[in-house]
Design a protein around this motif. Sequence first.
Motif, PDB file in Angstrom:
ATOM      1  N   HIS A 113      -6.420   4.320  -9.047  1.00 19.87           N
ATOM      2  CA  HIS A 113      -5.373   4.174  -8.047  1.00 19.87           C
ATOM      3  C   HIS A 113      -5.763   3.112  -7.017  1.00 19.87           C
ATOM      4  O   HIS A 113      -6.954   2.886  -6.772  1.00 19.87           O
ATOM      5  N   VAL A 114      -4.749   2.486  -6.433  1.00 19.34           N
ATOM      6  CA  VAL A 114      -4.981   1.333  -5.550  1.00 19.34           C
ATOM      7  C   VAL A 114      -4.340   1.602  -4.195  1.00 19.34           C
ATOM      8  O   VAL A 114      -3.192   2.064  -4.107  1.00 19.34           O
ATOM      9  N   VAL A 115      -5.097   1.293  -3.139  1.00 21.00           N
ATOM     10  CA  VAL A 115      -4.592   1.349  -1.770  1.00 21.00           C
ATOM     11  C   VAL A 115      -5.109   0.123  -1.034  1.00 21.00           C
ATOM     12  O   VAL A 115      -5.994  -0.586  -1.519  1.00 21.00           O
ATOM     13  N   TYR A 131      -3.768  10.544  -4.513  1.00 20.62           N
ATOM     14  CA  TYR A 131      -2.836  10.732  -5.633  1.00 20.62           C
ATOM     15  C   TYR A 131      -3.413  11.547  -6.782  1.00 20.62           C
ATOM     16  O   TYR A 131      -2.712  11.857  -7.729  1.00 20.62           O
ATOM     17  N   CYS A 132      -4.693  11.837  -6.729  1.00 13.30           N
ATOM     18  CA  CYS A 132      -5.291  12.662  -7.786  1.00 13.30           C
ATOM     19  C   CYS A 132      -6.486  13.409  -7.207  1.00 13.30           C
ATOM     20  O   CYS A 132      -6.958  13.086  -6.116  1.00 13.30           O
ATOM     21  N   CYS A 147     -10.837   6.034  -9.904  1.00  9.33           N
ATOM     22  CA  CYS A 147      -9.818   6.752 -10.673  1.00  9.33           C
ATOM     23  C   CYS A 147      -8.695   5.837 -11.138  1.00  9.33           C
ATOM     24  O   CYS A 147      -7.829   6.245 -11.923  1.00  9.33           O
ATOM     25  N   CYS A 186      -8.963  11.058  -3.429  1.00 10.27           N
ATOM     26  CA  CYS A 186      -7.855  10.132  -3.679  1.00 10.27           C
ATOM     27  C   CYS A 186      -6.550  10.796  -3.271  1.00 10.27           C
ATOM     28  O   CYS A 186      -6.317  11.973  -3.582  1.00 10.27           O
ATOM     29  N   MET A 218      -9.124  -0.994  -5.566  1.00  9.03           N
ATOM     30  CA  MET A 218      -8.936  -0.013  -6.633  1.00  9.03           C
ATOM     31  C   MET A 218     -10.091   0.975  -6.639  1.00  9.03           C
ATOM     32  O   MET A 218     -11.269   0.584  -6.702  1.00  9.03           O
ATOM     33  N   CYS A 272       0.839  -1.200   0.000  1.00  6.56           N
ATOM     34  CA  CYS A 272       0.000   0.000   0.000  1.00  6.56           C
ATOM     35  C   CYS A 272       0.874   1.250   0.000  1.00  6.56           C
ATOM     36  O   CYS A 272       1.754   1.400   0.853  1.00  6.56           O
TER      37      CYS A 272
END
Length: 413
Positions: free
Chosen positions: A378-380, A398-399, A376, A396, A373, A358
């Motif tokens: 992105h995965v955490v 990251y975005c 958008c 998110c 996922m 992560c």
Amino acid sequence: MEALLEEHEKLARKGNLSKSVDDVQKTIDLLVQARESIAVDPNCARVTLAKLQAPVKQSFETVNSDLKEVYKGLGNYSKALDKKFKDKPLPTTDHDALSSHPALINRAVAMHLLREGQFSVASTFLTDATNRPPHSDPRPGIPNSHSNPEDSLGIDSLKSEALRKQFADMYHILHAMKQERNLLPAIDWARTNSKSLETRGSNLEFELGKLQFVWLFTGGPNPNDPGSRFQSQQQALQYAQRDLVHFQGRYLKEMTQLSGAMAFSPNLSQSPYRRIFHNDSAWEDLASSFTREFCSLLGLSADSPLHIAATAGAIALPTLLKLQTIMKEKRTEWTTQHELPVEIPLPPAYHFHSIFVCPVSKEQTTDDNPPMMMPCGHVVAQESLMRLAKGSRFKCPYCPNESRPEDAKRLYM
């Protein structure tokens, strides 16, 4: 390892006991002759024994002298081994991930014995494991293995004679292929399982037929007999027309090469087809392919999981020992049970599953904390997702996109 190899070579030279055996045999012969002499004339016993003392003593001294060299070589080799492989304790931990799954360990051992063709040993092991079932770990917090769904993968599922018969057939075919250069049992098996092999996209059946053609073409059972060479080539042609013709649609190029090689039969070793008809590893490679396909149709891997696990563990031991030393010096503890605290470099052949860490928590995902996922892309980890969301819409990390926890999808890697 050069020093160890040098000591091993010295031991091989000095550790030859043939001379000692000869000297012992001479002593035995002297004693036998003396016994026979005394049996013929008991009155000469004192004289015979007196004459025997000197040669027997000399013989014992010779044997001891021979053995000194052997003992010296063994001592030097043992010292070299101890110097290279220092005796270190195995890394210990209070968290044994396999203690609650003894049935799975027994299954792995039994499967390894079956794979190796040790059927009688596997049968004895299964009987003992069934009569004395393993007990679960009594420590607090360790689940009982008998309450887990893995019970269906335990020892009872291996007591099928059909599975043992399958492996017995596999070893019979491999023996015929490797030792007797007889491909017919393997070809019959491939024909019987032709549809399953074709579904897997396997070319095993054609490769077996191709090697059979090459074997016949190069002389069959009499490769060094020039008189039977022409007859063998005719048999190879008849075999191709009878058994390989139905492969033309899928393997036209290979079939063309086999037929074209007949024009170069007087000088195959210098022809463009040399790699087909003079491949020293062809039999061994095909045996490995057969083993892999055979196990795949049984739903098993080609290599023993127990062997893979033991090898990977041996590779990881130096790193774990070093880690344990550092932790002991810093007075810290290894508290993780389902993951290693450091990266263990393994060869590419031992990489079976993708690993996702992560980017938020910097922790490796698990079955209880799977990768999720967001819309958008992105995965955490799931736990990070819950902490970010707090039950409502979240941004998110990251975005700029926003989403809800229920919009995230679990990833299977």
